[in-house]
Each structure stands twice: as structure tokens, then as C-alpha cells.
Design a protein around this motif. Sequence first.
Motif, short mmCIF file in Angstrom:
data_model
loop_
_atom_site.label_atom_id
_atom_site.label_comp_id
_atom_site.label_asym_id
_atom_site.label_seq_id
_atom_site.Cartn_x
_atom_site.Cartn_y
_atom_site.Cartn_z
N UNK A 1 0.81 -1.21 0.00
CA UNK A 1 0.00 0.00 0.00
C UNK A 1 0.85 1.27 0.00
N UNK B 1 11.94 -12.36 -0.32
CA UNK B 1 11.04 -13.15 -1.17
C UNK B 1 9.73 -12.40 -1.38
N UNK C 1 5.31 -6.90 3.35
CA UNK C 1 5.17 -7.07 1.90
C UNK C 1 5.55 -8.49 1.45
N UNK C 2 6.50 -9.10 2.17
CA UNK C 2 6.88 -10.48 1.86
C UNK C 2 5.94 -11.47 2.56
N UNK C 3 5.00 -10.92 3.35
CA UNK C 3 4.06 -11.75 4.13
C UNK C 3 4.77 -12.79 4.97
N UNK C 4 5.84 -12.33 5.60
CA UNK C 4 6.58 -13.18 6.54
C UNK C 4 6.51 -12.54 7.92
N UNK D 1 12.22 -6.25 0.41
CA UNK D 1 11.18 -7.27 0.22
C UNK D 1 11.67 -8.36 -0.73
N UNK E 1 7.87 -2.92 7.04
CA UNK E 1 7.04 -3.00 5.83
C UNK E 1 7.56 -4.11 4.91
N UNK E 2 8.87 -4.26 4.81
CA UNK E 2 9.41 -5.31 3.93
C UNK E 2 8.91 -6.69 4.35
N UNK E 3 8.90 -6.96 5.65
CA UNK E 3 8.35 -8.25 6.11
C UNK E 3 6.86 -8.34 5.78
N UNK F 1 -4.10 -11.35 3.67
CA UNK F 1 -4.49 -10.18 2.88
C UNK F 1 -5.99 -9.98 3.00
N UNK F 2 -6.44 -8.73 2.99
CA UNK F 2 -7.87 -8.47 3.08
C UNK F 2 -8.56 -8.97 1.82
N UNK F 3 -9.77 -9.48 1.98
CA UNK F 3 -10.54 -9.97 0.84
C UNK F 3 -11.15 -8.79 0.08
N UNK G 1 -0.70 -7.60 6.07
CA UNK G 1 -0.10 -8.07 4.82
C UNK G 1 -0.10 -6.98 3.75
N UNK G 2 1.04 -6.80 3.10
CA UNK G 2 1.21 -5.81 2.03
C UNK G 2 0.95 -4.38 2.48
N UNK G 3 0.93 -4.14 3.79
CA UNK G 3 0.69 -2.81 4.29
C UNK G 3 1.84 -2.43 5.25
#
Lengths: 237, 237, 237, 237
Positions: free
Chosen positions: A120, A208, B110-113, A204, B106-108, B135-137, B173-175
Motif C-alpha cells: 500500500x 522473497x 510485503x513479503x508476508x513473513x 522485500x 514494511x518489507x516483512x 491479505x484483506x478480501x 499483509x502488504x501494508x
Amino acid sequence: MTTAVSKELRREVLEANLRIPRAGLATLTWGNVSGVDRRAGVFVIKPSGVAYDVLSEEDLVVVSLSDGSVVEGHLRPSTDTETHRSLYLAFPSVGGVTHTHSAHAVAFAQARRPIPVLGTTHADTFNGPVPVTEALTPQQCATGYEYNTGQVIVDLLGRDDTRAREVPGALVAHHGPFTWGADATASLEHAIICEAVAEMALHTIALGAVEPPQHLLDRHFARKHGPDAYYGNPPSV
Amino acid sequence: MTTAVSKELRREVLEANLRIPRAGLATLTWGNVSGVDRRAGVFVIKPSGVAYDVLSEEDLVVVSLSDGSVVEGHLRPSTDTETHRSLYLAFPSVGGVTHTHSAHAVAFAQARRPIPVLGTTHADTFNGPVPVTEALTPQQCATGYEYNTGQVIVDLLGRDDTRAREVPGALVAHHGPFTWGADATASLEHAIICEAVAEMALHTIALGAVEPPQHLLDRHFARKHGPDAYYGNPPSV
Amino acid sequence: MTTAVSKELRREVLEANLRIPRAGLATLTWGNVSGVDRRAGVFVIKPSGVAYDVLSEEDLVVVSLSDGSVVEGHLRPSTDTETHRSLYLAFPSVGGVTHTHSAHAVAFAQARRPIPVLGTTHADTFNGPVPVTEALTPQQCATGYEYNTGQVIVDLLGRDDTRAREVPGALVAHHGPFTWGADATASLEHAIICEAVAEMALHTIALGAVEPPQHLLDRHFARKHGPDAYYGNPPSV
Amino acid sequence: MTTAVSKELRREVLEANLRIPRAGLATLTWGNVSGVDRRAGVFVIKPSGVAYDVLSEEDLVVVSLSDGSVVEGHLRPSTDTETHRSLYLAFPSVGGVTHTHSAHAVAFAQARRPIPVLGTTHADTFNGPVPVTEALTPQQCATGYEYNTGQVIVDLLGRDDTRAREVPGALVAHHGPFTWGADATASLEHAIICEAVAEMALHTIALGAVEPPQHLLDRHFARKHGPDAYYGNPPSV
């Protein structure tokens, strides 16, 4: 006495240039911001090779939008002036342009990779990846090099003003980021954001990267831009 | 004249917001801190899009805990206000909430880790990894997006107040990171720590991370938290 | 009135502690320096959890070298006090000890890798890699944890004072760097150098590290240390 | 009263040394700049081991170009003095020399990799990669070590003054960057640029480096150097 542009435009362009080093985007004198006065047919830009800490409003150079000649100023304008001019001519909505050599954005430009949309932070400002141009050809380097540097960006965006508004920046291959916006201040803030998302993307990718869902990105771009935007407060307050 | 919350709470929330840029966690106006007064049923939060260097106590916005309406203030509250509100409603022990876009956290996200527990720096504050949400639906993005951003955190923690106290932060996630604590100051300090441990984890992963023994982590969390804590001095001194 | 240690020692220990945040080694209140007066049988150390910007000479705590009791001071000493004490007891040449959670040194500690000698920056100060300890056992964590944290360093160096002088620092596994020196100032400077060489080593490993020739390293260590040293100027000038 | 060199040269060398920490290139006292007066047969250099924040013009040391003896000054000159001297003797166009241990340039030196030309940031200043020397032999380390450190650079460039002007810097293997220029200020700015391009190169390599077209690099070097240069403004303005 200077008369070609308003005192306000000069002040805004000076202030935007001074924010380059404060935002950590500058090494030495690298980086420049300009702002345009389309009615007067001119733009105001940083002089070439002048240190930020001695830069004054009087040092700024006023350049003709139509032919690139110096209209006002005692110094030579930034070597990148013709790149700025070509962007102003191609995209009517652009009111300001910024160029820096900020480290992470340059790394993507040198790797000839677009800065991908990974979250985002990016989607709040750029409605898609920050794209990277083709390398300039020997012909484009030989004559009108700086103007052509703008032209490869114009070609990359298909000379599409709407796209330029939605993705207010691009990387020139093996060179670095150019960003733009409604005015000089906006172009500078897009340069700051471009560097921030480049740094986040680099980290990122090391961890990964995972592609984010498009509906999340759309939501963020929409909440800051367009008719239903609800971010921020009126600047007058 | 402002009356909805105490002068002390306003001052604390202002000060915590001003520490965001000082701690290197902010780009532009990104990042916000709030603090709650549960007896009054309100919380105080940064206004949307206002620069830190002009932010004053009078600019802070007082928001109703029960319905999210503005109780006091001449500016629009942070776009993230509903996320803060949803965290306050789910976790009774939370007295303050902080959101930033700090680069390594943020990097984590964005990597969803999750940010893994790799040493005592982490274990001193977070009793386990800093988890990352789903991640939000599309539905969660379409209506009540900001409130739902809080809800995915609440779901992640199983609406468990004890867990929220032991792991005072999560990545959306991704935020990016949201952190909380007993008050605004604690939530801000957890944001600082979250970024610090994310940076250390990134470097450690580059070198090849090794899992630490659980008894070491337990020891560190215990020496700063709970009945046998022996870190620090009384804040009154 | 404070009498247990000299005004000079207090001032030096305060100043060394204040250099931790100035050198970029600190997050929040993490990090502490102590200095010893062996004739008086005490050392002076930072109090636990006090912010650097409010720290004063009066806040420092004087601790007994023989039993760890507080000899003077109105605050609780750093939680790491027993680690400092165990290093003073094991190594007679040590006059000051520093502990930080600086990001790159912690990354090596978390990866349980020594900081390798990759060039002269390292060899100027550390005559060999900065070693990393074993993880503490459950028993070492259960009782006397902080003292045992020092003991695993002492064991690592084989309780060898000469080695402690030639390699004035070590990484505690999953924790972070402890450094020491002839006085508090030297221990702080070794912490700065430990972090600098850790950062350089991390980047070098990313580029592909190459082992340097031993004769170059020996040359550098010798030109700053021992009978034939010729670096620097007398401190009195 | 000092008479061996002009007040202006002293001031320039002092100012260039003070820019080392301001540009983020220094840890502790690491790093030194010198400037030469070829008519007087001397150069002015930082004293060894003196902190930047107490350094004054009077502390600078004047050294004989022909034999390295101290001509003027109450302090011992930088340990790297003989390296500077050997560069002055080999390259007639060099008016200033800078040595630092900046983190990214050192990483390339430690990996024994030249800093590759990956874009215009690099090509604006260095007409080719920043090369890296061979490691010094045991013999070169045993006698005249610092002078030999300069000699391996001289050998690397084939004692070619034109090449030294086009590539104003080199990395000494397992040590770090030495840069030079027409005067002390230029040598310092080349040190700043060397570190900036090293950082960009490190990030680019992580993303996957792509070789830039030679015609682009030539264009950039030419626009700042040589008869057709058109970058910058006269320094008198």
C-alpha cells in the motif's frame, strides 16, 4: 529585480530544491526541481552545480518552455533542464518535475527493473510499477541527449497524460528517477516516495516478494486520488 | 477551549507522534499515534496528512470509541482512525496504538513473513514472532476497509487480550506494522522496537538465521515483564 | 555528595554512555558503559532503563566488584551489571566495558557467526575474528543469568587476559556485542568499531568475501598496538 | 606563526577534512585529506589520530614532498602520509588526496572487486570501474608499508597521469578507497562519490546488474570533463 515569474513560484521551487538534501536524496549537488508557469510559458529551475546550502531565489534560472532559452538568471541552468522541458511539453497536467540520484531508485534503474508494486505504501501514490525506460541509443546520446532523456520517458508512457498523473515517475535506464506532479512540491514528494518504495522493494525482494491482491492496491490509490478520495486535510488549514 | 480529554493525554499523544520522525520511522506524514481515555469513551489521534513539524495539540482529533464520530477537533482524523478504534474495542488492555510505514517492518509485511524471534532484542518485548495477517478480501476492502484492517489483526490474535499484551504488534499483509501498548508512549516504543528487530532479522537472514533456544527467550521476556521483572527503574525517579 | 569514586571516572563513564546514541548504536535505552576503579574495588555503570537525554552523573550507580552490591546511587544499576562484573573479575587488564544492541553486530550474534577479519579496518583493532559464544544452557539461564552471560565470554577466551587485550570484544549468541578496553572510553570505541566492521563484513559477504593475507593483518595490528606502534598522537596534545 | 604554506591551502585542507564526518564517511578518526603546494615542495595533511571536532588549522602537519620529513607542525602526521606522498610523486596532476574507510567502498576492497560502472552516476566522475589493487606482498608489508600502499595504486594505473585524471580513485585490496583530484576539495568529493556509487552498485548487484551501453557512459563523462564539458557554473559566481 526579477519579473518573469511570481515570487511565490520562485519560493516554492527554492524550497523544494532545499528539501532534496534534507530528505536524504542528495549527494553533493545532485538533484534538481523545477516548477512551471504555463501562462507565462516559462519554468524555474535550479542552476547547474550549485551547492544547496548557498542556493538562493536569485540563483534560480527562468527558462522558456517553447525553446529552452534562458529568460532570466545570471547562472547556467541545470544540465537536466531539457529533460524537464520535454516532460512539460508532453504532459499538460505536469506542474513540477524533480530529478535525483537517490540510491535505491538508482539501483533499480541500473538493474533496469521497474520498482514493483508490493504494498500500500507504493499504491498510495503510484497506480502501477514505477517503469524503467529503454537505454538511449547512440543517436539519442549524440544529439539532444538531455531532451531525448525526457523523450524516452514520454515514449514509455505513450505520451498519455492520464497515465502520467496515475504513475507520476519513471526510471531512466542506467541513470535514475524522474518524478513529476501538479506542482514543484508534489514532484519532490513523489521523489521522496519513489526512493522510499524502492528501498522497501529491495528489502522485500531479499525476503522473497509476494504479489499483493489488486483490490487492495486499487483501494489505496482510490482513497488518496480521484473523486472519492478521503485522505488528508485541506491545505489551507 | 478543549475539554473532551485531559491536557496530559493530548500532550502525550502529541509527543508520541513527534517521536515518529525523530526515531526515523516516518516518510512525509506517514505514521500516527493515538491514546485512549476509556472512561470518557474517546481516543485522541493525529489528523490526516498534517506534517509533523507544524502539528500542535489543538490539531489532534478526539474520536468516539463507540461509533468513530469526531467529538472534538477542526481537522479530519487520520485515515487509519477506524483501525485504531477496532483495536481498542477488541483488546481492553490497549491504551495506545501506533501505525508507521517503517522500511524494514514494511518489507516483512510485503513479503508476508512474520518477523521471526532471533534473539534477546526481540524477546525482550515480543513473546513470539511479530505475526502477519492474511491479505484483506475484496469484500473487506470494499466496505469498512480501515475498520477491517484492524479486524484482520484481531482475528490473527484470536481476540486474545493476553496475547495482545505479550505480542504488542502485528504486520498487516502488504501494508505495514501496527503496534500497541498500555499507553500512547508504549505503543510508539513498540513501533521503534518492531522496526529495529525487523532490520536485525533482515541482516540475520542474509547471514543465515539460526533458531535461538526457547529458554533464553523466556528468560529475557520474563526479566522485563510480569511479576518477577527486574529491568528498569520506577518512572517517577 | 558522592565519594566512592573520583569525579573524573564518573564524568568519563557518563560521557561514554552519552556517545552510544550519538554514534548511532542505541535504540531507546539499550546499551550501557561502565568503568572500574580497581583500587577502590568498585565500578560505575549506567542505571537500568534511563533515557540518555536525561542521564546525569548523579544517576550513575557505583557497584562493588567483589559482590555486586550497590555501593552508591539512588537507582537500580543496568540489568547487565553482573555481566560487566564477571568480565572485570576474569580479565585484570580491563578498565571499561560496553554493551550495545547495534544492528549489524547483533545480526552476526543472531546468526551465531563470528565477525570475520576481512581487512585492515578490522585488523587495526581486533587481532582475529570477533568470536561468538555458545548459547547459554537452561541451567545458565535459570540462575545467575547475567553473570553467566559474562562467563560464556570468559570461557570463550579461555580466561586469557592477553587474548582479551588483543581481541577486545565478543558476541554473545542470540544476544549481541560486549566490548572492553583499558578504560570506559576505549570500550565504547571498540563497540563503535565492532559495529562498523560488522556492517562492512555483511556487505563484503554479499559481494563474496576473500580471505586477506595474514602478513597484512599483522602489519596493521602491530602499527597501532605493542612496542612498535606508530599510530596516533599523545592524548595530552 | 606558520609560514611553509599559504593560509588558503591550510584552510582548504582543514575544511576538506571536516567534511569527512559531515558526509558520513568517517568512523572515529578514520579518514584524512591532504593538499599539495608543488612549488614549495610540500603538502599539508591531517595529524594522526586527532578527532575531527577538535581539529584546527594549527594541528595540520606540513610534510616534505621529496623525503617525507615534517617541515612544520607540532603533531605526528597521519600514518597514511607516505601513501599520499607516493601518489603525489607519481601523478603530476594530483593536487589533493583523500583516504577513508567508508563502508561500501571498503566492502568492495575487502571482496577484491572493482566498483563496476553501472550507470551515469558513476560515469559522471569515473571513466571506468574504480579498480582494486593486488594485495601487498610480505616484502611490501615489511618495509615502507605505507609508501608501498601508494605504489600498488601507482602500478595498478601504470603510472599514467591521464588515467589518474580520468579515474580519480582506487581501492587498496582488503583496505579501502584512496581518491585524488586537482585539489584537496576535489579529492574529498571523489571520496564522497566513490562511496555513493559503491552503495548503488551493491544494491544493483543484489537486484541483478545489467551492463550499460558504452555510448551512454561516454556521453556523461564528456559532459562534465574535457573541452566540451557543459556541467556546472564558474566557481567564482
